[in-house]
Motif scaffolding. Structure first.
Motif, PDB file in Angstrom:
ATOM      1  N   ASN A 172      46.242 114.791  62.852  1.00 42.02           N
ATOM      2  CA  ASN A 172      46.755 114.070  61.675  1.00 42.02           C
ATOM      3  C   ASN A 172      45.587 113.545  60.845  1.00 42.02           C
ATOM      4  O   ASN A 172      45.360 112.336  60.748  1.00 42.02           O
ATOM      5  CB  ASN A 172      47.617 112.884  62.116  1.00 42.02           C
ATOM      6  CG  ASN A 172      49.055 113.291  62.368  1.00 42.02           C
ATOM      7  OD1 ASN A 172      49.534 114.298  61.835  1.00 42.02           O
ATOM      8  ND2 ASN A 172      49.739 112.522  63.182  1.00 42.02           N
ATOM      9  N   SER A 201      54.064 118.849  63.331  1.00 42.71           N
ATOM     10  CA  SER A 201      55.003 117.762  63.619  1.00 42.71           C
ATOM     11  C   SER A 201      56.013 118.156  64.683  1.00 42.71           C
ATOM     12  O   SER A 201      56.480 119.290  64.727  1.00 42.71           O
ATOM     13  CB  SER A 201      55.759 117.344  62.357  1.00 42.71           C
ATOM     14  OG  SER A 201      56.693 116.334  62.697  1.00 42.71           O
ATOM     15  N   GLU A 228      58.820 109.504  57.422  1.00 42.13           N
ATOM     16  CA  GLU A 228      59.187 109.159  58.813  1.00 42.13           C
ATOM     17  C   GLU A 228      59.191 107.627  58.991  1.00 42.13           C
ATOM     18  O   GLU A 228      60.142 107.061  59.534  1.00 42.13           O
ATOM     19  CB  GLU A 228      58.160 109.818  59.741  1.00 42.13           C
ATOM     20  CG  GLU A 228      58.240 109.462  61.205  1.00 42.13           C
ATOM     21  CD  GLU A 228      57.072 110.120  61.993  1.00 42.13           C
ATOM     22  OE1 GLU A 228      56.964 111.355  61.967  1.00 42.13           O
ATOM     23  OE2 GLU A 228      56.293 109.383  62.627  1.00 42.13           O
ATOM     24  N   TYR A 229      58.145 106.975  58.503  1.00 40.56           N
ATOM     25  CA  TYR A 229      58.070 105.504  58.598  1.00 40.56           C
ATOM     26  C   TYR A 229      59.289 104.866  57.905  1.00 40.56           C
ATOM     27  O   TYR A 229      59.892 103.946  58.425  1.00 40.56           O
ATOM     28  CB  TYR A 229      56.805 104.980  57.900  1.00 40.56           C
ATOM     29  CG  TYR A 229      55.535 104.925  58.714  1.00 40.56           C
ATOM     30  CD1 TYR A 229      55.072 106.020  59.417  1.00 40.56           C
ATOM     31  CD2 TYR A 229      54.769 103.761  58.735  1.00 40.56           C
ATOM     32  CE1 TYR A 229      53.877 105.961  60.118  1.00 40.56           C
ATOM     33  CE2 TYR A 229      53.573 103.695  59.444  1.00 40.56           C
ATOM     34  CZ  TYR A 229      53.124 104.800  60.130  1.00 40.56           C
ATOM     35  OH  TYR A 229      51.947 104.752  60.818  1.00 40.56           O
ATOM     36  N   LYS A 248      49.116 104.481  63.252  1.00 47.33           N
ATOM     37  CA  LYS A 248      47.794 105.126  63.314  1.00 47.33           C
ATOM     38  C   LYS A 248      47.201 105.395  61.943  1.00 47.33           C
ATOM     39  O   LYS A 248      46.056 105.803  61.845  1.00 47.33           O
ATOM     40  CB  LYS A 248      47.890 106.428  64.103  1.00 47.33           C
ATOM     41  CG  LYS A 248      48.269 106.226  65.559  1.00 47.33           C
ATOM     42  CD  LYS A 248      47.965 107.447  66.382  1.00 47.33           C
ATOM     43  CE  LYS A 248      48.753 107.445  67.677  1.00 47.33           C
ATOM     44  NZ  LYS A 248      50.166 107.817  67.474  1.00 47.33           N
ATOM     45  N   ARG A 285      55.716  97.001  59.640  1.00 49.57           N
ATOM     46  CA  ARG A 285      54.978  97.172  60.901  1.00 49.57           C
ATOM     47  C   ARG A 285      53.809  96.194  60.974  1.00 49.57           C
ATOM     48  O   ARG A 285      53.542  95.602  62.012  1.00 49.57           O
ATOM     49  CB  ARG A 285      54.447  98.605  61.034  1.00 49.57           C
ATOM     50  CG  ARG A 285      55.535  99.618  61.281  1.00 49.57           C
ATOM     51  CD  ARG A 285      54.934 100.896  61.844  1.00 49.57           C
ATOM     52  NE  ARG A 285      55.874 102.002  61.759  1.00 49.57           N
ATOM     53  CZ  ARG A 285      55.641 103.210  62.266  1.00 49.57           C
ATOM     54  NH1 ARG A 285      54.492 103.472  62.852  1.00 49.57           N
ATOM     55  NH2 ARG A 285      56.547 104.165  62.164  1.00 49.57           N
TER      56      ARG A 285
END
Ligand code: 6PG
Length: 469
Positions: free
Chosen positions: A105, A131, A192-193, A263, A290
């Motif tokens: 990534n 992915s 995705e987040y 990350k 987050r």
């Protein structure tokens, strides 16, 4: 062992799974990793597939010697400095025309830089987003390839064979030159987040605003997953919520500390969006949530200073919750694709948005029923290339944003934080107003700095207000 053109560096979870996938599809491959004992152990565990795999210990020289030109060496190692070190170590051993593929990534700026270094030596560098986690790597990930198309050609059959399939079609493709593959993967992760955060916020309302148990919410998510909210993330959330901790017997979610890690890919999506003059507010809300979650000691103190002053109840039907979640997901995709388009224009990548949606339909973490509709929307006559304007989503957005309004208002009154829903709704309402309030912002800029503005009754130009007369 047949003639081997393909090598792989890094036998961690993802590298091991990818190697077995490649071998299982009939392609011979040579491998090396930092710890030579890991290679021995890996080959011992590989069973009959070991016949297709040549172990090269921790020697880059042995790896390169084991391969016939043109060579392709896949790096499956954590993103960052280690990639630079491996490129510096392996590049001098390669011949002109050989290729290094970074399947981690990576930040696409690093991919562009590494590609330039390799190109100066007549060698190629491919940034390849993969992915699907460990299971995807082993049995079929979604694969987003960037770099020189000519260097992709020799490995295209391997990449297509190991990828996930949607109705028989490989979920892998070359999407554009230099950093395009890693950029697409970064935006994938940004979406995705946002999707994970929207699901978590929905769970929060059902749990804290309606008093439902994790098991019941999990069962509800399972029914949603059978309808238009079908997605991998919905499916695993349903499973997670119905699972129990083996030590205490409590719902598994209840023993997990509410501090989320990250990350960097979600953050990069937001940074790049802003750099490109865009705003990925739903994704930013998810990244921010987050970050805030990690500020646990302060949250614990603030909870004492500012105790609940309002009823936490959120009176909203599950139908409205589902409609709001679907609209939130559409808006998150719309923001993601908009960033992708902006980057594609800026870097002249010519990324085919329909193709991106197509290769996300299986194998990847954000795979969902929606992606087939999104790829169809891009394949049809999509107004201005914007998903927000796609006729296919008008009804879902109309209904869903009415539900979102009720949700955001009720959650605000109940003191329940839903940053991703709130940000998505604010973006939607901003975008559906043909005339907003930045006329005043322009006036303010002109007043204090003579920055000038365009008039509604003249083409272009730099006009000033009466405060300068
Ligand atoms: C995937 C995932 C994968 C990884 C993310 C998680 O597409 O398979 O996105 O790449 O799980 O890097 O990122 P965070 O640790 O930042 O949540």
């Amino acid at each position: 062992m047949g003639q081997t053109h393909l090598g792989l560096v890094g036998l961690g979870t993802m590298g091991s799974a990818l190697t077995l996938n490649i071998a299982e599809n009939g392609f011979p491959i040579a491998v090396m990793t930092r710890n030579p004992e890991r290679v021995t152990e890996f080959l011992a565990d590989a069973g009959p597939l070991a016949e297709k795999i040549t172990g090269c210990g921790n020697s880059a020289e042995a790896l390169v010697e084991a391969l016939e030109a043109p060579r392709t060496i896949i790096l499956m190692v954590p993103a960052g400095e280690i990639v630079d070190k491996l490129v510096a170590q392996i590049m001098p051993l390669l011949s002109a025309g050989d290729t290094i593929v970074d399947a981690g990534n990576a930040n696409f700026h690093n991919t562009r830089r590494r590609g330039d270094i390799m190109a100066r030596e007549g060698k190629h560098f491919i940034g390849m987003g993969v992915s699907g986690g460990e299971d995807g790597a082993r049995h079929g990930p979604s694969i987003m390839v960037g770099g020189d198309p000519a260097s992709y050609a020799p490995i295209k059959p391997v990449i297509e064979a190991i990828s996930a399939k949607f109705e028989g079609e490989p979920c892998a493709d070359h999407l554009g030159p230099d950093g395009a593959g890693h950029f697409v993967k970064t935006v994938h992760n940004g979406i995705e987040y946002a999707d994970m955060q929207l699901i978590a916020e929905t769970y929060g309302i059902l749990r804290n605003g309606q008093g439902q148990s994790p098991e019941d919410i999990g069962a509800l998510f399972e029914t949603w997953n059978a309808g238009n909210l079908n997605s991998y993330l919905m499916e695993i959330s349903a499973k997670v919520l119905q699972a129990h901790d083996s030590k205490t017997g409590a719902p598994a979610v209840d023993v997990i500390l509410d501090k989320a890690g990250q990350k960097g890919t979600g953050r990069w999506t937001v940074i790049e969006a802003l750099t490109l003059g865009q705003s990925a507010s739903a994704i930013e809300a998810a990244v921010g949530a987050r970050g805030w979650s990690a500020d646990k000691p302060i949250r614990e103190k603030a909870a004492v200073i500012f105790p609940e002053t309002v009823s936490p109840n959120v009176d909203l039907s599950t139908e409205d919750m589902a409609a709001a979640l679907l609209a939130g997901r559409i808006l998150a995709y719309a923001q993601g694709f908009q960033i992708l388009q902006a980057a594609s224009d800026h870097y002249e990548w010519n990324v085919d948005m329909a193709r991106v949606a197509e290769i996300w339909r299986a194998g990847c973490i954000i795979r969902s029923a929606l992606l087939d509709d999104i790829s169809n929307a891009f394949r049809s006559d999509l107004p201005d290339g914007r998903l927000l304007l796609a006729p296919a989503f008008t009804d879902a957005l109309q209904t869903g944003t009415v539900a979102m309004r009720k949700l955001v208002a009720a959650a605000a009154l109940a003191g329940q934080p839903i940053p991703a829903f709130s940000a998505s709704l604010a973006w939607f309402d901003t975008m559906r107003k043909a005339r907003g309030t930045t006329d005043l912002v322009q006036a303010q800029r002109d007043f204090f700095g003579a920055h000038g503005f365009e008039r509604i009754d003249a083409d272009g130009g730099k006009h000033h207000g009466p405060w300068w007369d």
